[in-house]
Design a protein around this motif. Sequence first.
Motif, PDB file in Angstrom:
ATOM      1  N   GLU A 378       0.824  -1.206   0.000  1.00  0.00           N
ATOM      2  CA  GLU A 378       0.000   0.000   0.000  1.00  0.00           C
ATOM      3  C   GLU A 378       0.856   1.253   0.000  1.00  0.00           C
ATOM      4  O   GLU A 378       0.496   2.259  -0.617  1.00  0.00           O
ATOM      5  CB  GLU A 378      -0.961  -0.022   1.183  1.00  0.00           C
ATOM      6  CG  GLU A 378      -2.009  -1.128   1.052  1.00  0.00           C
ATOM      7  CD  GLU A 378      -3.128  -0.975   2.052  1.00  0.00           C
ATOM      8  OE1 GLU A 378      -2.851  -0.535   3.183  1.00  0.00           O
ATOM      9  OE2 GLU A 378      -4.278  -1.300   1.712  1.00  0.00           O
ATOM     10  N   ALA A 379       1.994   1.227   0.685  1.00  0.00           N
ATOM     11  CA  ALA A 379       2.906   2.378   0.656  1.00  0.00           C
ATOM     12  C   ALA A 379       3.518   2.541  -0.735  1.00  0.00           C
ATOM     13  O   ALA A 379       3.646   3.661  -1.240  1.00  0.00           O
ATOM     14  CB  ALA A 379       3.999   2.213   1.704  1.00  0.00           C
ATOM     15  N   ARG A 380       3.881   1.428  -1.378  1.00  0.00           N
ATOM     16  CA  ARG A 380       4.438   1.514  -2.742  1.00  0.00           C
ATOM     17  C   ARG A 380       3.398   2.041  -3.716  1.00  0.00           C
ATOM     18  O   ARG A 380       3.716   2.796  -4.639  1.00  0.00           O
ATOM     19  CB  ARG A 380       4.906   0.126  -3.204  1.00  0.00           C
ATOM     20  CG  ARG A 380       6.046  -0.460  -2.410  1.00  0.00           C
ATOM     21  CD  ARG A 380       6.721  -1.593  -3.156  1.00  0.00           C
ATOM     22  NE  ARG A 380       5.830  -2.685  -3.480  1.00  0.00           N
ATOM     23  CZ  ARG A 380       5.655  -3.783  -2.754  1.00  0.00           C
ATOM     24  NH1 ARG A 380       6.331  -3.920  -1.611  1.00  0.00           N
ATOM     25  NH2 ARG A 380       4.846  -4.744  -3.133  1.00  0.00           N
ATOM     26  N   LEU A 381       2.147   1.641  -3.526  1.00  0.00           N
ATOM     27  CA  LEU A 381       1.079   2.059  -4.430  1.00  0.00           C
ATOM     28  C   LEU A 381       0.842   3.560  -4.358  1.00  0.00           C
ATOM     29  O   LEU A 381       0.554   4.208  -5.371  1.00  0.00           O
ATOM     30  CB  LEU A 381      -0.215   1.301  -4.075  1.00  0.00           C
ATOM     31  CG  LEU A 381      -1.471   1.643  -4.876  1.00  0.00           C
ATOM     32  CD1 LEU A 381      -1.296   1.251  -6.337  1.00  0.00           C
ATOM     33  CD2 LEU A 381      -2.691   0.950  -4.281  1.00  0.00           C
ATOM     34  N   LEU A 382       0.972   4.133  -3.169  1.00  0.00           N
ATOM     35  CA  LEU A 382       0.590   5.529  -2.965  1.00  0.00           C
ATOM     36  C   LEU A 382       1.752   6.503  -3.049  1.00  0.00           C
ATOM     37  O   LEU A 382       1.547   7.685  -3.322  1.00  0.00           O
ATOM     38  CB  LEU A 382      -0.103   5.675  -1.598  1.00  0.00           C
ATOM     39  CG  LEU A 382      -1.208   6.725  -1.510  1.00  0.00           C
ATOM     40  CD1 LEU A 382      -2.330   6.398  -2.477  1.00  0.00           C
ATOM     41  CD2 LEU A 382      -1.752   6.824  -0.101  1.00  0.00           C
ATOM     42  N   TRP A 383       2.981   6.030  -2.850  1.00  0.00           N
ATOM     43  CA  TRP A 383       4.133   6.930  -2.808  1.00  0.00           C
ATOM     44  C   TRP A 383       4.551   7.286  -4.238  1.00  0.00           C
ATOM     45  O   TRP A 383       5.647   6.969  -4.695  1.00  0.00           O
ATOM     46  CB  TRP A 383       5.279   6.269  -2.056  1.00  0.00           C
ATOM     47  CG  TRP A 383       6.306   7.254  -1.554  1.00  0.00           C
ATOM     48  CD1 TRP A 383       6.602   8.476  -2.052  1.00  0.00           C
ATOM     49  CD2 TRP A 383       7.188   7.059  -0.437  1.00  0.00           C
ATOM     50  NE1 TRP A 383       7.604   9.068  -1.339  1.00  0.00           N
ATOM     51  CE2 TRP A 383       7.985   8.234  -0.338  1.00  0.00           C
ATOM     52  CE3 TRP A 383       7.392   6.031   0.467  1.00  0.00           C
ATOM     53  CZ2 TRP A 383       8.968   8.377   0.648  1.00  0.00           C
ATOM     54  CZ3 TRP A 383       8.363   6.178   1.440  1.00  0.00           C
ATOM     55  CH2 TRP A 383       9.136   7.334   1.536  1.00  0.00           C
ATOM     56  N   ILE A 384       3.688   7.973  -4.956  1.00  0.00           N
ATOM     57  CA  ILE A 384       3.941   8.353  -6.347  1.00  0.00           C
ATOM     58  C   ILE A 384       3.393   9.756  -6.584  1.00  0.00           C
ATOM     59  O   ILE A 384       2.569  10.267  -5.829  1.00  0.00           O
ATOM     60  CB  ILE A 384       3.280   7.376  -7.342  1.00  0.00           C
ATOM     61  CG1 ILE A 384       1.761   7.327  -7.146  1.00  0.00           C
ATOM     62  CG2 ILE A 384       3.884   5.990  -7.246  1.00  0.00           C
ATOM     63  CD1 ILE A 384       1.014   6.536  -8.188  1.00  0.00           C
ATOM     64  N   GLU A 385       3.863  10.386  -7.639  1.00  0.00           N
ATOM     65  CA  GLU A 385       3.347  11.650  -8.153  1.00  0.00           C
ATOM     66  C   GLU A 385       3.143  12.678  -7.048  1.00  0.00           C
ATOM     67  O   GLU A 385       4.075  13.020  -6.340  1.00  0.00           O
ATOM     68  CB  GLU A 385       2.053  11.381  -8.942  1.00  0.00           C
ATOM     69  CG  GLU A 385       2.279  10.496 -10.154  1.00  0.00           C
ATOM     70  CD  GLU A 385       1.013  10.147 -10.895  1.00  0.00           C
ATOM     71  OE1 GLU A 385      -0.080  10.492 -10.412  1.00  0.00           O
ATOM     72  OE2 GLU A 385       1.110   9.523 -11.960  1.00  0.00           O
ATOM     73  N   ASP A 386       1.907  13.162  -6.854  1.00  0.00           N
ATOM     74  CA  ASP A 386       1.663  14.269  -5.937  1.00  0.00           C
ATOM     75  C   ASP A 386       1.710  13.867  -4.468  1.00  0.00           C
ATOM     76  O   ASP A 386       1.599  14.732  -3.589  1.00  0.00           O
ATOM     77  CB  ASP A 386       0.307  14.915  -6.237  1.00  0.00           C
ATOM     78  CG  ASP A 386       0.360  15.749  -7.498  1.00  0.00           C
ATOM     79  OD1 ASP A 386       1.461  16.173  -7.874  1.00  0.00           O
ATOM     80  OD2 ASP A 386      -0.692  15.963  -8.117  1.00  0.00           O
ATOM     81  N   PHE A 440       2.843  19.357   3.915  1.00  0.00           N
ATOM     82  CA  PHE A 440       3.317  19.610   2.559  1.00  0.00           C
ATOM     83  C   PHE A 440       4.680  18.972   2.321  1.00  0.00           C
ATOM     84  O   PHE A 440       4.948  18.450   1.240  1.00  0.00           O
ATOM     85  CB  PHE A 440       3.395  21.120   2.319  1.00  0.00           C
ATOM     86  CG  PHE A 440       4.056  21.505   1.029  1.00  0.00           C
ATOM     87  CD1 PHE A 440       3.431  21.286  -0.189  1.00  0.00           C
ATOM     88  CD2 PHE A 440       5.320  22.087   1.030  1.00  0.00           C
ATOM     89  CE1 PHE A 440       4.051  21.634  -1.388  1.00  0.00           C
ATOM     90  CE2 PHE A 440       5.940  22.443  -0.154  1.00  0.00           C
ATOM     91  CZ  PHE A 440       5.304  22.221  -1.365  1.00  0.00           C
ATOM     92  N   LEU A 441       5.553  18.993   3.333  1.00  0.00           N
ATOM     93  CA  LEU A 441       6.861  18.371   3.174  1.00  0.00           C
ATOM     94  C   LEU A 441       6.747  16.858   3.026  1.00  0.00           C
ATOM     95  O   LEU A 441       7.651  16.209   2.485  1.00  0.00           O
ATOM     96  CB  LEU A 441       7.759  18.712   4.372  1.00  0.00           C
ATOM     97  CG  LEU A 441       8.183  20.185   4.470  1.00  0.00           C
ATOM     98  CD1 LEU A 441       8.979  20.425   5.738  1.00  0.00           C
ATOM     99  CD2 LEU A 441       8.986  20.603   3.245  1.00  0.00           C
ATOM    100  N   LEU A 442       5.642  16.288   3.489  1.00  0.00           N
ATOM    101  CA  LEU A 442       5.406  14.855   3.306  1.00  0.00           C
ATOM    102  C   LEU A 442       4.784  14.548   1.958  1.00  0.00           C
ATOM    103  O   LEU A 442       5.099  13.541   1.338  1.00  0.00           O
ATOM    104  CB  LEU A 442       4.502  14.323   4.433  1.00  0.00           C
ATOM    105  CG  LEU A 442       5.147  14.190   5.810  1.00  0.00           C
ATOM    106  CD1 LEU A 442       4.098  13.760   6.823  1.00  0.00           C
ATOM    107  CD2 LEU A 442       6.286  13.175   5.774  1.00  0.00           C
ATOM    108  N   MET A 443       3.859  15.393   1.505  1.00  0.00           N
ATOM    109  CA  MET A 443       3.213  15.140   0.210  1.00  0.00           C
ATOM    110  C   MET A 443       2.818  16.464  -0.429  1.00  0.00           C
ATOM    111  O   MET A 443       2.085  17.247   0.152  1.00  0.00           O
ATOM    112  CB  MET A 443       2.003  14.207   0.349  1.00  0.00           C
ATOM    113  CG  MET A 443       1.103  14.434   1.510  1.00  0.00           C
ATOM    114  SD  MET A 443      -0.135  13.148   1.607  1.00  0.00           S
ATOM    115  CE  MET A 443      -1.161  13.788   2.929  1.00  0.00           C
TER     116      MET A 443
END
Length: 817
Positions: A378-386, A440-443
């Motif tokens: 789930e972390a790999r799936l979401l840790w993309i783009e914005d 914001f620094l996280l995402m």
Amino acid sequence: MSRKERRLRRKDARSRRERAKKRAEGARQYLAPLVRLRESRAFAFSLLIVLFLIASLIRAHHFKNLEYYNPADDTGLFWTESAFQYRYAKMVAEGETVPAFDPKVQHPRGLRVRENVTVFMEYLDGVLYRSLGGRIPFHVFLIYAICFTTSLGVLAVYGASVSFWDSRWAGVFAAALYTVGMATYSRIIGAYGREHLGLPLIFFSLWSLLACFKTAGEDIRRERGLCLLSGILLGSALACWHLTRFYFIVFGLCLIATWIYLHFTRADEADRLARLIPWLLLPVLAASFIAPALRVRQFYLFPAVVALFALPLTQLIGRSWSPKGRLCAVFVLLSVLAMGSIAIRGGEAEYSHVWELMKAKAQNLGVKPDDPSRLSFEARLLWIEDLRSPDPRIFLYTYGTIPILALIAAVSGLRGTPWRTWGGQRVLLLCLLLAFLGVFLLMQRMTGLFVFFLIVVAGGMMVSKRPVLIVVALLCLLFEFHESIHFRQPTAFKGFMDRFLPPEPSPVPNWHPNNLGVIDWIRHNTEADDGFLARFGTSPMILAYADRPVVLQSKVENRDVRERIRGYLESIYSTEQGFYRYCLENDVRYFLYEAKIALDPSGESDRFMADALKLRRDSAAYLFHFSPEALKHFTPAFQNSFYRVFAVHSEGSAPPGRSLAYQPTYDLSLYGNQAGEFFDDSGTAPVMARLVTAVDLFKRAQLLLGARRVPEAIRDMEAAVECNPGIMGLNTTLGLALSMVGRTDDALQHLREEVRYFPELILGRYNLGFVLANAGQYDEAMREWEEGLKIDPNNAAIRAGMSQVETILASEARGRR
């Protein structure tokens, strides 16, 4: 100097000072009307309306200047979540209703739309379009709706900055900065995201709450009314945009921090805040019962909602307690209510992927590891783009001077005022600024919220007592305006950044014509109920523009979608037989393959998500790309430089294969010496560079054609054909250019190549018929145009050409008689 001379000099100086004083008094009297105008609300309101219109027009201008915008055709304008949402908005605009159950989403099971998706925005835009008459194409209307709606933030940032600095001119400067700041609109250009409506609702909700702080207990009814309005706006944002729930968590924590500050500095104001919180929460609770997506998830028991009731409960039961006792009671009640909420609701399972992402970022200090096995799926799936941390280059480009102005304003404006004298509105805004700085620094997806609070603080440049700071602020505003006007054009600032922070090229580039080509093929060569399997980011495009059922979709907050994506990723990098089983389980008739599935090893790739960075040469992904002839259950039916469509069939029942034109993307011989168990990714970059070169040459040739420099354009297009002959529109454009200089045979060769590469491209059919007709080959021209009418029976250009040829043929027949 004698005493008499000194006395005369002092007398002259006094005389000059008196004359200067009289001139100043005269000037003040002369300028008094302008001063009163500047201080009037009507003048400020007029400036805000002008800024709002400028902001709307700037955003609409940039949106309509996208290279893939077509005012006559909406195909491919939006993608991923934007395309998913656009489909429902267009349904409403055309007089339909959003179905409670949509069988075309998450095929073959379908999706209960209203329970899983917030469709408030889609209904609002669709109904507004119909109520205004629907005289322009819906996608054109939608661009203006998006741009005008998001520009409402100009008004909200004015009100918030006035509350923070107690200065109307601070508010006007903040509004002007919000008008031109690229960070305020960079995410909405080219997208139909829910935040274009959700953010203004959040901002106006916050403005209403800040106005409540300003009343200082003078009018109880007005205070309650403002809190109620703030709650209504916040509830509407919750019903519109699912990320508002995360804003609500941060907002609730900042509200509690503000109460604690007031509890020790202004106890009466803290009590007033506690009494007003129920008026803020009642509309939120009502929204959680009215909106199906909130009701299904029991948002009325959301920990952040329930925990805020600790403040009024403490106010009710602990009036006679000491300040420390009441503070302890608040913390105890907060803990009890939050844990009770979690126990009743069973946690926030639907957003487990978000908590997994936050956990992974904390464990890795915000730096994405190169090894995907160190992250959960789930972390790999979401840790993309914005949802990545902000890229330094993009941050500097979009934010420009705004952070510097905010820092200067905060230091110069707050340094001279003791923190104990700050009002609740100032503390709440500073808490939100610092909290969203961390988020914001996280995402970087939270840029819309973070930049709002930055600009509110930056407005303080106008209250500085040092004129030099005001001049600096105005110069920075001019700089932001210049960069905003040249949003997609080269500037000296962009050139400076490109030199020191060069952009990273896409590992596997794609171009809009590829999207158009595959959508056209699907529309004309598949049935309405054929199920399609494609990447979860691409599936909404097929759903929105080809109206075909899709197995995956991009709303990953749905747990079933995440499990489907996991199954897809695991199977595509396994054997063909494993992937075929996945297709059978989901009734897949066609599989849309993308070149990046096999070729992209980056940290945002499917290979990273599947923990398959090493691509096995016996995997389904490798066979789809390099050895489709070895597949037993899949037959290639269409391809361009980025996409391949495969028909799914049982073993031994393969339909006759179709001859597909050459594309260098799939030519294994171009990727170097490939041997061994795994594919060597080092051979990919030269091939991709070749494709990029071809596209750049084609784009330059189009500009040269526009400047009537035909020979130079032909030279560039011939070079592009050498690099990649499979670019949609390249051969037909080259053919027309060759016909202009009299090279008819060469022109017809390239025009026929275009039709062979892209038989569904109506422009290719028309241009081939046009050149054939000019060459006197009327029968062949009519045959090509008839084929074109099978694709688009109402094509006006083809019908006009056929009419002209028929007239010529009739005239020749009369002449022979």
